[in-house]
Design a protein around this motif. Sequence first.
Motif, PDB file in Angstrom:
ATOM      1  N   LEU A  21       0.810  -1.217   0.000  1.00 32.73           N
ATOM      2  CA  LEU A  21       0.000   0.000   0.000  1.00 32.73           C
ATOM      3  C   LEU A  21       0.844   1.269   0.000  1.00 32.73           C
ATOM      4  N   THR A  22       1.888   1.258   0.810  1.00 31.49           N
ATOM      5  CA  THR A  22       2.802   2.404   0.892  1.00 31.49           C
ATOM      6  C   THR A  22       4.212   1.848   1.014  1.00 31.49           C
ATOM      7  N   GLU A  23       5.162   2.720   1.249  1.00 29.13           N
ATOM      8  CA  GLU A  23       6.544   2.237   1.359  1.00 29.13           C
ATOM      9  C   GLU A  23       6.789   1.409   2.610  1.00 29.13           C
ATOM     10  N   LYS A  24       5.773   1.358   3.520  1.00 28.51           N
ATOM     11  CA  LYS A  24       5.947   0.547   4.731  1.00 28.51           C
ATOM     12  C   LYS A  24       4.709  -0.240   5.136  1.00 28.51           C
ATOM     13  N   MET A  25       3.711  -0.311   4.247  1.00 29.00           N
ATOM     14  CA  MET A  25       2.474  -1.042   4.570  1.00 29.00           C
ATOM     15  C   MET A  25       2.142  -2.097   3.520  1.00 29.00           C
ATOM     16  N   THR A  26       1.670  -3.254   4.003  1.00 25.43           N
ATOM     17  CA  THR A  26       1.242  -4.350   3.139  1.00 25.43           C
ATOM     18  C   THR A  26      -0.163  -4.768   3.533  1.00 25.43           C
ATOM     19  N   ALA A  27      -0.971  -5.100   2.542  1.00 26.26           N
ATOM     20  CA  ALA A  27      -2.315  -5.634   2.776  1.00 26.26           C
ATOM     21  C   ALA A  27      -2.394  -7.053   2.245  1.00 26.26           C
ATOM     22  N   CYS A  28      -3.131  -7.890   2.961  1.00 25.68           N
ATOM     23  CA  CYS A  28      -3.433  -9.246   2.515  1.00 25.68           C
ATOM     24  C   CYS A  28      -4.951  -9.349   2.417  1.00 25.68           C
ATOM     25  N   ILE A  29      -5.445  -9.723   1.255  1.00 27.95           N
ATOM     26  CA  ILE A  29      -6.878  -9.911   1.050  1.00 27.95           C
ATOM     27  C   ILE A  29      -7.122 -11.395   0.845  1.00 27.95           C
ATOM     28  N   LEU A  30      -7.911 -11.979   1.746  1.00 26.83           N
ATOM     29  CA  LEU A  30      -8.283 -13.387   1.637  1.00 26.83           C
ATOM     30  C   LEU A  30      -9.724 -13.455   1.169  1.00 26.83           C
ATOM     31  N   ILE A  65      -9.515  -8.466   5.082  1.00 25.00           N
ATOM     32  CA  ILE A  65      -8.238  -7.816   4.795  1.00 25.00           C
ATOM     33  C   ILE A  65      -7.432  -7.676   6.082  1.00 25.00           C
ATOM     34  N   GLY A  66      -6.162  -7.919   5.965  1.00 22.29           N
ATOM     35  CA  GLY A  66      -5.232  -7.710   7.064  1.00 22.29           C
ATOM     36  C   GLY A  66      -4.176  -6.718   6.616  1.00 22.29           C
ATOM     37  N   ILE A  67      -3.715  -5.901   7.534  1.00 22.53           N
ATOM     38  CA  ILE A  67      -2.720  -4.871   7.223  1.00 22.53           C
ATOM     39  C   ILE A  67      -1.527  -5.033   8.155  1.00 22.53           C
ATOM     40  N   SER A  68      -0.342  -4.822   7.611  1.00 22.67           N
ATOM     41  CA  SER A  68       0.861  -4.773   8.448  1.00 22.67           C
ATOM     42  C   SER A  68       1.660  -3.537   8.049  1.00 22.67           C
ATOM     43  N   ALA A  69       2.419  -3.043   8.991  1.00 24.93           N
ATOM     44  CA  ALA A  69       3.255  -1.870   8.715  1.00 24.93           C
ATOM     45  C   ALA A  69       4.487  -1.908   9.608  1.00 24.93           C
ATOM     46  N   CYS A  70       5.555  -1.356   9.104  1.00 22.80           N
ATOM     47  CA  CYS A  70       6.752  -1.194   9.925  1.00 22.80           C
ATOM     48  C   CYS A  70       6.899   0.294  10.252  1.00 22.80           C
ATOM     49  N   ALA A  71       7.667   0.612  11.253  1.00 28.14           N
ATOM     50  CA  ALA A  71       7.814   1.999  11.695  1.00 28.14           C
ATOM     51  C   ALA A  71       8.697   2.814  10.746  1.00 28.14           C
ATOM     52  N   ASN A  72       9.648   2.155  10.132  1.00 25.57           N
ATOM     53  CA  ASN A  72      10.613   2.852   9.288  1.00 25.57           C
ATOM     54  C   ASN A  72      10.668   2.169   7.930  1.00 25.57           C
ATOM     55  N   PRO A  73      10.456   2.897   6.851  1.00 22.41           N
ATOM     56  CA  PRO A  73      10.485   2.270   5.517  1.00 22.41           C
ATOM     57  C   PRO A  73      11.802   1.545   5.211  1.00 22.41           C
ATOM     58  N   GLU A  74      12.877   1.962   5.833  1.00 21.36           N
ATOM     59  CA  GLU A  74      14.161   1.295   5.615  1.00 21.36           C
ATOM     60  C   GLU A  74      14.147  -0.135   6.157  1.00 21.36           C
ATOM     61  N   ASN A  75      13.215  -0.419   7.078  1.00 22.07           N
ATOM     62  CA  ASN A  75      13.107  -1.758   7.671  1.00 22.07           C
ATOM     63  C   ASN A  75      12.111  -2.650   6.935  1.00 22.07           C
ATOM     64  N   TYR A  76      11.471  -2.149   5.887  1.00 23.71           N
ATOM     65  CA  TYR A  76      10.437  -2.919   5.197  1.00 23.71           C
ATOM     66  C   TYR A  76      11.034  -4.170   4.547  1.00 23.71           C
ATOM     67  N   VAL A  77      10.394  -5.300   4.843  1.00 28.37           N
ATOM     68  CA  VAL A  77      10.761  -6.576   4.234  1.00 28.37           C
ATOM     69  C   VAL A  77       9.464  -7.181   3.683  1.00 28.37           C
ATOM     70  N   LYS A  78       9.411  -7.350   2.379  1.00 27.67           N
ATOM     71  CA  LYS A  78       8.193  -7.824   1.715  1.00 27.67           C
ATOM     72  C   LYS A  78       7.631  -9.087   2.350  1.00 27.67           C
ATOM     73  N   GLU A  79       8.477 -10.072   2.585  1.00 28.06           N
ATOM     74  CA  GLU A  79       8.029 -11.357   3.128  1.00 28.06           C
ATOM     75  C   GLU A  79       7.405 -11.193   4.515  1.00 28.06           C
ATOM     76  N   LEU A  80       7.997 -10.334   5.333  1.00 28.86           N
ATOM     77  CA  LEU A  80       7.443 -10.109   6.667  1.00 28.86           C
ATOM     78  C   LEU A  80       6.127  -9.342   6.595  1.00 28.86           C
ATOM     79  N   GLY A  81       6.055  -8.380   5.709  1.00 29.14           N
ATOM     80  CA  GLY A  81       4.807  -7.646   5.518  1.00 29.14           C
ATOM     81  C   GLY A  81       3.677  -8.580   5.120  1.00 29.14           C
ATOM     82  N   GLU A  82       3.969  -9.500   4.213  1.00 35.37           N
ATOM     83  CA  GLU A  82       2.964 -10.474   3.778  1.00 35.37           C
ATOM     84  C   GLU A  82       2.594 -11.425   4.911  1.00 35.37           C
TER      85      GLU A  82
END
Length: 84
Positions: A22-31, A40-57
């Motif tokens: 969704l953004t540089e630090k947010m991921t959505a999962c739609i089941l 829908i589930g949402i995840s986000a990290c505090a810092n975009p530099e820490n974003y990891v696609k697999e963890l967001g998913e």
Amino acid sequence: MSTRISKEDLEKVIKKEEYVKLTEKMTACILTTETGFEVIGISACANPENYVKELGEKYSREEAINKLWDYEGYKRQAELRGGK
């Protein structure tokens, strides 16, 4: 019919799984379930530099699964009561 819903029961009703960054630090999962119901589930990290696609998913899917428990619980209770 069992009165308990297992994680395996939830996995069986999922027919489609989508992930969206969704953004540089947010991921959505739609089941999407076999009935077409979507959660829908949402995840986000505090810092975009820490974003990891697999963890967001992973974390957004966990949140979506947690929401699905509620809906499947409601559905199961209705089935056990004869749809009333």
